[in-house]
Scaffold this motif. Structure first.
Motif, short mmCIF file in Angstrom:
data_model
loop_
_atom_site.label_atom_id
_atom_site.label_comp_id
_atom_site.label_asym_id
_atom_site.label_seq_id
_atom_site.Cartn_x
_atom_site.Cartn_y
_atom_site.Cartn_z
N GLY A 272 -20.84 -63.59 -47.00
CA GLY A 272 -21.44 -64.47 -46.30
C GLY A 272 -22.01 -64.12 -44.92
N PRO A 273 -21.17 -63.71 -44.02
CA PRO A 273 -21.74 -63.01 -42.67
C PRO A 273 -22.62 -61.89 -42.97
CG PRO A 273 -19.42 -63.51 -42.69
CD PRO A 273 -19.48 -63.73 -44.19
N ALA A 274 -22.48 -61.04 -43.96
CA ALA A 274 -23.16 -59.77 -44.33
C ALA A 274 -24.74 -60.44 -44.43
CB ALA A 274 -22.65 -59.01 -45.75
N GLY A 293 -28.13 -47.87 -35.00
CA GLY A 293 -27.83 -49.22 -35.80
C GLY A 293 -26.60 -48.77 -36.58
N PHE A 294 -26.75 -47.53 -37.36
CA PHE A 294 -25.58 -47.18 -38.27
C PHE A 294 -24.38 -46.99 -37.81
CE2 PHE A 294 -25.54 -44.08 -42.09
CZ PHE A 294 -24.45 -44.65 -42.56
N ARG A 295 -24.38 -46.56 -36.34
CA ARG A 295 -23.12 -46.21 -35.69
C ARG A 295 -22.51 -47.42 -35.36
NH1 ARG A 295 -26.37 -41.90 -32.55
NH2 ARG A 295 -25.82 -40.00 -33.57
N PHE A 296 -23.24 -48.64 -34.74
CA PHE A 296 -22.99 -49.86 -34.48
C PHE A 296 -22.01 -50.53 -35.69
CE2 PHE A 296 -26.68 -50.21 -31.21
CZ PHE A 296 -25.74 -49.51 -30.45
N ALA A 297 -22.78 -50.23 -36.84
CA ALA A 297 -22.21 -50.88 -37.95
C ALA A 297 -20.82 -50.25 -38.54
CB ALA A 297 -23.16 -50.94 -39.16
N CYS A 298 -21.00 -49.09 -38.29
CA CYS A 298 -19.59 -48.51 -38.74
C CYS A 298 -18.56 -48.85 -37.68
CB CYS A 298 -19.86 -46.74 -38.61
SG CYS A 298 -20.69 -46.00 -39.79
N ILE A 299 -18.72 -48.75 -36.31
CA ILE A 299 -17.75 -49.19 -35.35
C ILE A 299 -17.22 -50.69 -35.88
CG2 ILE A 299 -17.31 -49.80 -33.18
CD1 ILE A 299 -19.22 -47.62 -32.50
N ALA A 300 -18.08 -51.79 -36.06
CA ALA A 300 -17.71 -52.93 -36.42
C ALA A 300 -16.93 -53.04 -37.70
CB ALA A 300 -19.16 -53.89 -36.69
N PHE A 301 -17.33 -52.50 -38.64
CA PHE A 301 -16.49 -52.22 -39.97
C PHE A 301 -15.11 -51.67 -39.56
CE2 PHE A 301 -15.06 -50.77 -43.77
CZ PHE A 301 -15.29 -51.53 -44.90
N ALA A 302 -15.05 -50.57 -39.10
CA ALA A 302 -13.66 -50.01 -38.65
C ALA A 302 -12.75 -51.02 -37.84
CB ALA A 302 -14.11 -48.81 -37.97
N VAL A 303 -13.40 -51.70 -36.96
CA VAL A 303 -12.52 -52.60 -35.87
C VAL A 303 -11.89 -53.89 -36.96
CG1 VAL A 303 -12.73 -54.48 -34.42
CG2 VAL A 303 -13.79 -52.23 -33.71
N ALA A 324 -14.99 -61.49 -41.92
CA ALA A 324 -16.24 -61.65 -41.78
C ALA A 324 -16.95 -60.73 -40.88
CB ALA A 324 -16.10 -63.04 -40.95
N LEU A 325 -16.08 -60.04 -40.04
CA LEU A 325 -16.53 -58.82 -39.04
C LEU A 325 -16.73 -57.72 -40.00
CD1 LEU A 325 -17.35 -57.71 -36.34
CD2 LEU A 325 -15.03 -57.37 -35.99
N ALA A 326 -16.04 -57.54 -41.10
CA ALA A 326 -16.27 -56.44 -42.14
C ALA A 326 -17.53 -56.59 -42.63
CB ALA A 326 -15.07 -56.37 -42.76
N GLY A 327 -17.83 -58.02 -43.01
CA GLY A 327 -19.02 -58.01 -43.68
C GLY A 327 -20.37 -57.81 -42.77
N VAL A 328 -20.32 -58.17 -41.61
CA VAL A 328 -21.15 -57.69 -40.92
C VAL A 328 -21.61 -56.20 -40.59
CG1 VAL A 328 -22.17 -57.85 -38.39
CG2 VAL A 328 -20.95 -59.99 -39.41
N GLY A 329 -20.55 -55.44 -40.62
CA GLY A 329 -20.47 -54.11 -40.54
C GLY A 329 -21.33 -53.42 -41.89
N TYR A 330 -20.41 -54.12 -42.92
CA TYR A 330 -21.02 -53.63 -44.20
C TYR A 330 -22.26 -53.70 -44.40
CZ TYR A 330 -21.48 -53.81 -49.56
OH TYR A 330 -21.73 -53.30 -50.64
N ALA A 331 -23.00 -54.78 -43.95
CA ALA A 331 -24.48 -55.15 -44.11
C ALA A 331 -25.08 -53.70 -43.41
CB ALA A 331 -24.84 -56.27 -43.64
N GLY A 332 -24.78 -53.15 -42.47
CA GLY A 332 -25.43 -52.45 -41.72
C GLY A 332 -25.23 -50.90 -42.52
#
Length: 434
Positions: A272-274, A293-303, A324-332
């Motif tokens: 859903g968040p993705a 953008g790719f780097r930001f997404a990786c960091i969000a997923f890792a956190v 949900a935060l993982a989903g946001v990072g996964y999208a990126g």
């Protein structure tokens, strides 16, 4: 450069129903299908999941050569999409049909053969599908928009297949639940195949440059194409990480969170968040560049994955926030590599004067396939190391060591693997001029 029409973007994106369903459901349910309906030990089940995918690693570059040659000959890759996708839909239902031959070895062999055929058909669909963006548009930013539509539909496909498939297996129950699920998801795959075939009828197909003629040419291209190798390395380790996460969802819902029905909640909380944040990633790419953008997404997923390590002691609501935060990072981390890839293909085709989209997509899909295959295999080894007890009805009590192994395989390991990709994101080779 002219922007693509909404109908072309949507038509291309519909193929994500096929890629999303095939990429999600086997990774999510094939391991428990083996361990909890056929009593296959976890380590053996992991190998069974790996073997057909290992074949695809060899076959995908060959499928890319066939696709390039057919483009030059007929001006279209679409018949590969159609035949491959129909094959995936039929064979997916066959994979989960579970005929019940009366022995674990015979049943497991049936799964290996069916999955091998299904994965081969998927290569004939996925390879030309990955090649199309380099031919649909030459625009740097338009490719990001096209990819965001694709990943948006991919999120929908994951939500449908990843949410509906476990719900069917749980509600119907047992072997019959897997049979019904196989037919339903097969129809989703068929819908995606027909959708992209019809939706790209009037789309551009690119120049008919001569294709790569042999394996020596392919190897020479890969040796000289450092930017592609760097991006491929990132995508491989991150595919391995997300595949390990997918393989652990069923086990985490039952053993970590205590309720098999929470699989659907976890998927909705992830996808859903993705889906909601998908339109934001192209804006991030336009503002700061695709690499940042790719780097930001990786960091969000890792956190997010680091936070989920504490899931055994956290309230479930807090764990869902991390999901949900993982989903946001996964999208990126889905959008940006697929948006960078056509830029690299176009630059290489201009440099060599030859068609590279199909062969690049074949090698790319081989790496993706290997990552998706090794993920469940790696998780199967983690289950075995933790002492997981296999059964025929999912009722076996599990030792605490197995629960801890499931948690670490579901959270910490995917986070580490995605983080490993960050140092490989080298601006000097991956950021082409606009």
């Amino acid at each position: 450069m002219a922007a693509l029409g909404a109908s072309t973007r949507f038509g291309y994106a519909l193929g994500s129903l096929t890629t999303g369903a095939f990429g999600t459901v086997p990774g999510l349910l094939l391991l428990p299908y083996l361990t909890d309906t056929m009593a296959v030990p976890g380590a053996v089940a992991g190998v069974i999941v790996l073997v057909p995918k290992a074949w695809d690693v060899v076959f995908n570059p060959f499928a890319g050569r066939l696709s390039d040659a057919d483009l030059v000959r007929s001006g279209s890759r679409r018949r590969f999409l159609l035949s491959g996708g129909i094959g995936v839909a039929v064979l997916f239902a066959v994979l989960f049909a579970h005929p019940g031959f009366g022995g674990t070895a015979a049943d497991a062999t049936y799964v290996v053969v069916a999955f091998l055929l299904c994965a081969t058909a998927f290569a004939l669909f996925q390879v030309p599908y990955n090649a199309l963006p380099a031919e649909l548009t030459a625009s740097y930013d338009e490719r990001t928009r096209l990819t965001s539509w694709r990943i948006g539909l991919l999120a929908v496909a994951i939500l449908i297949s990843g949410g509906v498939a476990p719900a069917i297996t749980d509600s119907v129950g047992g072997v019959m639940g897997y049979r019904v699920m196989g037919v339903v998801i097969g129809l989703v795959i068929l819908a995606g195949t027909i959708g992209v075939f019809l939706g790209t009828r009037g789309a551009p197909v690119g120049d008919r440059r001569p294709p790569t003629t042999g394996w020596r040419d392919l190897l020479a291209t890969m040796r000289a194409w450092s930017s592609f190798r760097w991006l491929l390395g990132v995508y491989f380790v991150q595919s391995l990480g997300t595949a390990t996460l997918l393989a652990g969802v069923n086990y985490a819902a039952r053993q970590v969170f205590g309720d098999a029905g929470l699989q659907t909640v976890l998927f909705v909380g992830f996808v859903g968040p993705a889906l909601l944040t998908m339109p934001l990633w192209p804006r991030v790419g336009a503002r700061w560049g695709k690499l940042w953008g790719f780097r930001f997404a990786c960091i969000a997923f890792a956190v997010a994955m680091l936070g989920l390590v504490a899931a055994l002691v956290l309230p479930f609501g807090v764990s869902i926030v991390f999901v949900a935060l993982a989903g946001v990072g996964y999208a990126g981390i889905q959008v940006f590599p697929l948006a960078i890839l056509p830029d690299l293909i176009s630059a290489e085709e201009e440099r060599t004067g030859a068609t590279r989209a199909g062969i690049a997509a074949g090698v790319w899909t081989a790496a993706d396939t290997l990552g998706l295959a090794l993920g469940p295999g790696l998780f199967g080894l983690i289950l075995s190391a933790g002492g997981y007890v296999s059964s025929v009805d999912s009722s076996a009590a599990q030792p605490h060591s197995a629960v801890v192994a499931i948690l670490l395989g579901f959270s910490l390991l995917p986070g580490i693997l995605v983080t490993l990709g960050i140092p490989l994101l080298r601006r000097s080779v991956l950021e082409p001029a606009r």
